[in-house]
Design a protein around this motif. Structure first.
Motif, mmCIF file in Angstrom:
data_model
loop_
_atom_site.group_PDB
_atom_site.id
_atom_site.type_symbol
_atom_site.label_atom_id
_atom_site.label_comp_id
_atom_site.label_asym_id
_atom_site.label_seq_id
_atom_site.Cartn_x
_atom_site.Cartn_y
_atom_site.Cartn_z
ATOM 1 N N SER A 105 85.193 16.601 72.453
ATOM 2 C CA SER A 105 84.079 17.412 72.000
ATOM 3 C C SER A 105 84.124 18.733 72.755
ATOM 4 C CB SER A 105 82.737 16.696 72.236
ATOM 5 O OG SER A 105 82.385 16.711 73.613
ATOM 6 N N HIS A 106 83.124 19.576 72.497
ATOM 7 C CA HIS A 106 82.981 20.859 73.192
ATOM 8 C C HIS A 106 82.885 20.650 74.703
ATOM 9 C CE1 HIS A 106 82.228 25.045 73.302
ATOM 10 N NE2 HIS A 106 80.995 25.099 72.859
ATOM 11 N N HIS A 107 82.506 19.449 75.126
ATOM 12 C CA HIS A 107 82.373 19.134 76.550
ATOM 13 C C HIS A 107 83.719 18.882 77.217
ATOM 14 C CE1 HIS A 107 77.958 18.630 76.506
ATOM 15 N NE2 HIS A 107 78.133 18.151 75.293
ATOM 16 N N GLY A 108 84.727 18.417 76.460
ATOM 17 C CA GLY A 108 86.013 18.114 77.074
ATOM 18 C C GLY A 108 86.787 17.099 76.255
ATOM 19 N N THR A 109 87.892 16.637 76.838
ATOM 20 C CA THR A 109 88.751 15.631 76.221
ATOM 21 C C THR A 109 88.584 14.321 76.978
ATOM 22 O OG1 THR A 109 90.343 17.311 75.529
ATOM 23 C CG2 THR A 109 91.131 15.041 75.614
ATOM 24 N N VAL A 163 90.125 14.543 84.380
ATOM 25 C CA VAL A 163 88.722 14.782 84.702
ATOM 26 C C VAL A 163 88.417 14.111 86.032
ATOM 27 C CG1 VAL A 163 87.903 15.030 82.342
ATOM 28 C CG2 VAL A 163 88.013 12.760 83.338
ATOM 29 N N SER A 164 87.384 14.579 86.693
ATOM 30 C CA SER A 164 87.070 14.070 88.025
ATOM 31 C C SER A 164 86.269 12.781 87.983
ATOM 32 C CB SER A 164 86.295 15.124 88.819
ATOM 33 O OG SER A 164 85.088 15.458 88.144
ATOM 34 N N ASP A 165 85.550 12.557 86.846
ATOM 35 C CA ASP A 165 84.643 11.413 86.811
ATOM 36 C C ASP A 165 84.370 11.034 85.365
ATOM 37 O OD1 ASP A 165 82.928 9.482 87.906
ATOM 38 O OD2 ASP A 165 81.188 10.765 87.594
ATOM 39 N N GLY A 205 89.661 17.164 81.093
ATOM 40 C CA GLY A 205 90.378 16.138 80.354
ATOM 41 C C GLY A 205 91.527 16.695 79.551
ATOM 42 N N ASP A 206 91.454 17.966 79.194
ATOM 43 C CA ASP A 206 92.492 18.648 78.428
ATOM 44 C C ASP A 206 93.657 19.042 79.333
ATOM 45 O OD1 ASP A 206 90.402 20.422 79.553
ATOM 46 O OD2 ASP A 206 91.796 21.993 78.948
ATOM 47 N N PRO A 207 94.845 19.297 78.768
ATOM 48 C CA PRO A 207 95.972 19.730 79.589
ATOM 49 C C PRO A 207 96.034 21.244 79.736
ATOM 50 C CG PRO A 207 96.727 19.301 77.364
ATOM 51 C CD PRO A 207 95.247 18.999 77.385
ATOM 52 N N ASP A 208 96.518 21.718 80.880
ATOM 53 C CA ASP A 208 96.946 23.096 81.099
ATOM 54 C C ASP A 208 98.396 23.048 81.548
ATOM 55 O OD1 ASP A 208 94.398 23.965 80.539
ATOM 56 O OD2 ASP A 208 93.822 24.259 82.624
ATOM 57 N N GLY A 209 99.149 24.090 81.267
ATOM 58 C CA GLY A 209 100.542 24.017 81.671
ATOM 59 C C GLY A 209 101.247 25.359 81.648
ATOM 60 N N VAL A 210 102.522 25.322 82.047
ATOM 61 C CA VAL A 210 103.361 26.522 82.059
ATOM 62 C C VAL A 210 104.799 26.112 81.767
ATOM 63 C CG1 VAL A 210 103.729 26.389 84.573
ATOM 64 C CG2 VAL A 210 104.011 28.576 83.383
ATOM 65 N N MET A 211 105.489 26.925 80.963
ATOM 66 C CA MET A 211 106.910 26.768 80.704
ATOM 67 C C MET A 211 107.677 27.708 81.627
ATOM 68 S SD MET A 211 107.418 24.511 78.290
ATOM 69 C CE MET A 211 106.535 23.701 76.953
#
Length: 738
Positions: free
Chosen positions: A432-436, A584-586, A638-644
């Motif tokens: 949702s808009h709150h996270g994954t 996510v932390s919790d 909960g969503d991913p962040d990354g770099v190539m």
């Protein structure tokens, strides 16, 4: 309710805004709020609060640096009065808890005295104050006054309001049926959007439409252009499109400035007997609870601007007054139009977690009684006998009814799966808009629940079906990611067909991308349960809206197969290394965010180029320090962040990842296509490293996988997808009994 019903009424005063001209979403602006004191004035020490809604992500005010943004000043017409300014996160109540506080530090206000507050004062060289990032017809600044210095605030009869509008086009969207009947004529919705994802209402001019990346047919028909006029207000429907080929089609739009964009994939159906794909957002709120806009505006935006096929309203039950529920029922009836747009009646049962947490409630009809978890924010107590707490009492009230359904939700609070009831809870919300919230899928499957997957928004910003991240502020609630969507397979667009597909779990969720996905096993669709003596063969078809990074088949919590999408070809030259962090932390709605501050370095060689991906917020950054070192600062919900990383390094070189949640070193020689995963604690907090193809060009995947050594019992098989742009999708499981 916008107005608190205080039993003691008097002339508190009035307030106006100057100028009252519209503000562009996300822009810097300057406005004056002018308060005129009422019959009692205001005693020394009393405060005037200028409150903003919980969902408003305007820049936080500051009072000390005239040359910086967000500068706010105040003055009084009475020269003996001294004012003091501050910002309070919990200043007033409920949806209006954040406020600029103007305290009468010395002296007192008499009737007719004025207090002028300048939001975004530019007299010292500052640029103004940053507006909220989403449009709103009635952007309200609620003014309340502690007239008697008793820490009791009285509301004005009317509050200053102003319109917030979308900005100039910076991108384009196309929306159209993704499983149209071959040869059938349909419309394409063309939409320019600003840098915050809002429809660019002021755009005028012509754009070109083209086919792209398709296996077309000879009879394809696509209008060559579309012209936007004032009455279009940032969205235009173009009729007369026909597709005769196999696909996947991806239509393209190009504007006069040279900005172009691809639409989602479309694969025409051969027969009307095949199921069509419909998109919906069945979770959001309006100003009667903790959102913005009216219910009429809410459904109209979903239908005409976002272009979703179905929608539902889901206000927090303990804020829903009788008149609000009547409004919801009235607008649900008015907007339900089979074949064009479908509405579902419902609300969010929002009890404390000890009694169930958040569960969305839906009805198949137009009229139903609302059973709230409490009357916590409702002064009218005439119907408290209809409350149901804990939620198990609600299930007992509904027992035996097939016209009621529920979705387990993670929002401001998490659902409590201890109260899961399979008779009613057919779906769970992965995003949702709150996270994954992949952990919710995992927990449900681990407990043995048979559920389908959905995505939604829980939108509070009046953009149902087209929800983008809010700016990060110190609000009580943050919306860090795009809102999700529910993909649903049904024979037709009617309320009955949508309802049946949801109950059958013939659904999948995304994080807002219109990824085309199908999954089947022995003729069974996603969500169905089958029995088989043979090893199960899972058939998967995915067509992305961007290059694919992961297409995985999972059995329960375990990944049993990764399709070799964009597998590196080997050989000499630069290697492309993918580094991705998430979690996510919790397991909660609010305290979930993980802050990732750290870096990536090489012991030898160099990072020739780097490309961040899946970053959601404007202030998420990955920056170069040297040819061997990058620094990053992002946050995941909960969503991913990354770099190539394009790396030129000798054998034996080491990659070092360092951050608070996780740190490690590994040799480049040990990095391959299969991801190396390093856990970081918390909930799904992990870093994964792998090698991918130098050019990530595969947008589609079609394959079948047979698990020869499948276990006995009931196994849930589901598909998980991740794209280079951060787009994600989760299929409902197919439950295979062996």
């Amino acid at each position: 309710m916008d107005q608190r019903l205080d039993p003691y009424r008097f002339d508190v005063g009035s307030a106006r805004i100057e100028p009252d001209t519209p503000i562009i979403a996300g822009s810097f602006y300057t406005r004056k709020i002018i308060f005129t004191a009422g019959e009692y004035g205001s005693d020394e020490g009393g405060r005037i609060l200028i409150c903003k809604r919980l969902s408003c992500d305007m820049e936080l005010p500051q009072f000390t640096d005239p040359a910086a943004s967000g500068y706010v000043t105040a003055s009084c017409s009475n020269p003996v009065v001294t004012l003091a300014l501050s910002y309070i996160e919990q200043g007033y109540r409920d949806d209006w808890r954040s406020a600029i506080a103007v305290r009468v530090a010395q002296g007192f206000l008499c009737q007719g005295d004025t207090v002028e507050v300048i939001l975004g004062d530019t007299s010292g060289g500052g640029p103004g104050i940053r507006a909220q990032t989403f449009p709103e017809t009635r952007h309200t600044m609620k003014v309340v006054v502690d007239t008697f210095n008793m820490n009791h605030f009285y509301e004005l009869n009317e509050n200053p309001e102003i319109r917030v509008v979308g900005g100039a086009p910076e991108n384009w969207h196309l929306v159209y049926p993704q499983r149209p009947l071959r040869g059938e004529v349909f419309d394409v919705l063309v939409r320019p959007v600003d840098s915050w994802g809002n429809p660019a209402e002021e755009f005028r001019g012509k754009v070109r439409l083209l086919k792209s990346l398709s296996k077309g047919g000879e009879g394809d028909k696509i209008p060559k252009e579309a012209e936007f006029r004032a009455e279009d207000r940032g969205t235009r429907r173009v009729p007369g499109v026909r597709l005769e080929g196999e696909g996947p089609y991806r239509l393209r739009v190009e504007d006069p400035a040279g900005i172009s964009a691809l639409g989602p994939p479309a694969c025409p159906r051969e027969s009307a007997d095949e199921l069509a794909l419909f998109w919906g957002d069945i979770h959001g709120q309006t100003r009667s609870t903790v959102g913005t806009g009216t219910v009429e505006e809410y459904f109209r935006f979903a239908r005409d601007r976002a272009g979703v096929d179905f929608a539902a309203w889901q206000g927090n039950d303990f804020r829903v007054w009788k008149k609000d529920w009547e409004e919801v029922k009235r607008e649900c009836r008015a907007f339900n139009e089979p074949g064009r747009f479908v509405t579902l009646l419902g609300y969010e049962w929002s009890g404390t977690r000890s009694g169930g947490g958040d569960y969305n409630i839906y009805f198949s009809g137009d009229n139903a009684e609302i059973h709230r978890s409490s009357h916590a924010a409702i002064d009218d107590l005439s119907d408290t006998d209809t409350d149901r707490f804990p939620i198990s009492k609600l299930w007992e009230t509904f027992r035996g009814r097939s016209d009621v359904m529920s979705v387990a939700h993670i929002g401001g609070r998490a659902c409590n799966l201890d109260y899961f009831d399979p008779e009613f809870v057919h779906l769970i919300e992965a995003h949702s808009h709150h996270g994954t919230f992949e952990w919710l899928i995992e927990e449900a499957l681990e407990r043995g629940f048979k559920v389908g997957i959905t995505g939604g928004s829980d939108d509070h910003t009046g953009r149902q079906g087209l929800v983008y991240p809010n700016r990060r502020t110190n609000n009580v609630v943050t919306f860090d990611v795009k809102g999700g969507l529910l993909g649903l397979y049904a024979k037709e667009l009617t309320r009955e067909a949508v309802w049946d597909a949801m109950r059958a779990r013939r659904t999948y969720g995304t994080n807002g991308e219109r990824i085309l996905m199908k999954a089947a096993c022995a003729g069974a669709w996603m969500g169905e349960e089958i029995t088989s003596r043979e090893p199960p063969t899972i058939e998967v078809e995915v067509h992305g809206t961007a290059p694919l990074l992961d297409v995985e088949i999972k059995r329960g919590l375990e990944t049993i197969y990764r399709y070799p999408i964009n597998r590196p070809e080997g050989g000499s030259g630069l290697r492309r290394i993918r580094v991705q962090w998430s979690g996510v932390s919790d397991k909660s709605g609010r305290n979930k965010k993980v802050n990732w501050r750290g870096g990536i370095s090489l012991s030898q060689g160099s990072i020739v180029t780097f490309t961040p991906y899946a970053l959601d917020q404007y202030d998420d950054t990955v920056q170069r320090v040297s040819n061997k070192v990058l620094r990053f600062q992002t946050a995941t919900s909960g969503d991913p962040d990354g770099v190539m990383l394009d790396v030129d390094a000798p054998p034996g070189a080491e990659l070092h990842f360092f951050s608070d949640p996780a740190s490690f070193r590994m040799r480049l020689d040990d990095i391959g296509f299969e991801p190396h995963v390093v856990p970081g604690g918390g909930v799904n907090i992990r870093v994964q490293v792998s090698e991918v193809a130098a050019q990530t060009k595969d947008w589609s995947a079609r394959f079948a996988f047979t698990e020869e050594e499948a276990p006995g019992g009931c196994s849930p098989y589901w598909v998980r997808v991740l794209q280079l742009n951060g787009g994600q999708a989760w299929s409902s499981p197919i439950y295979v009994n062996r």
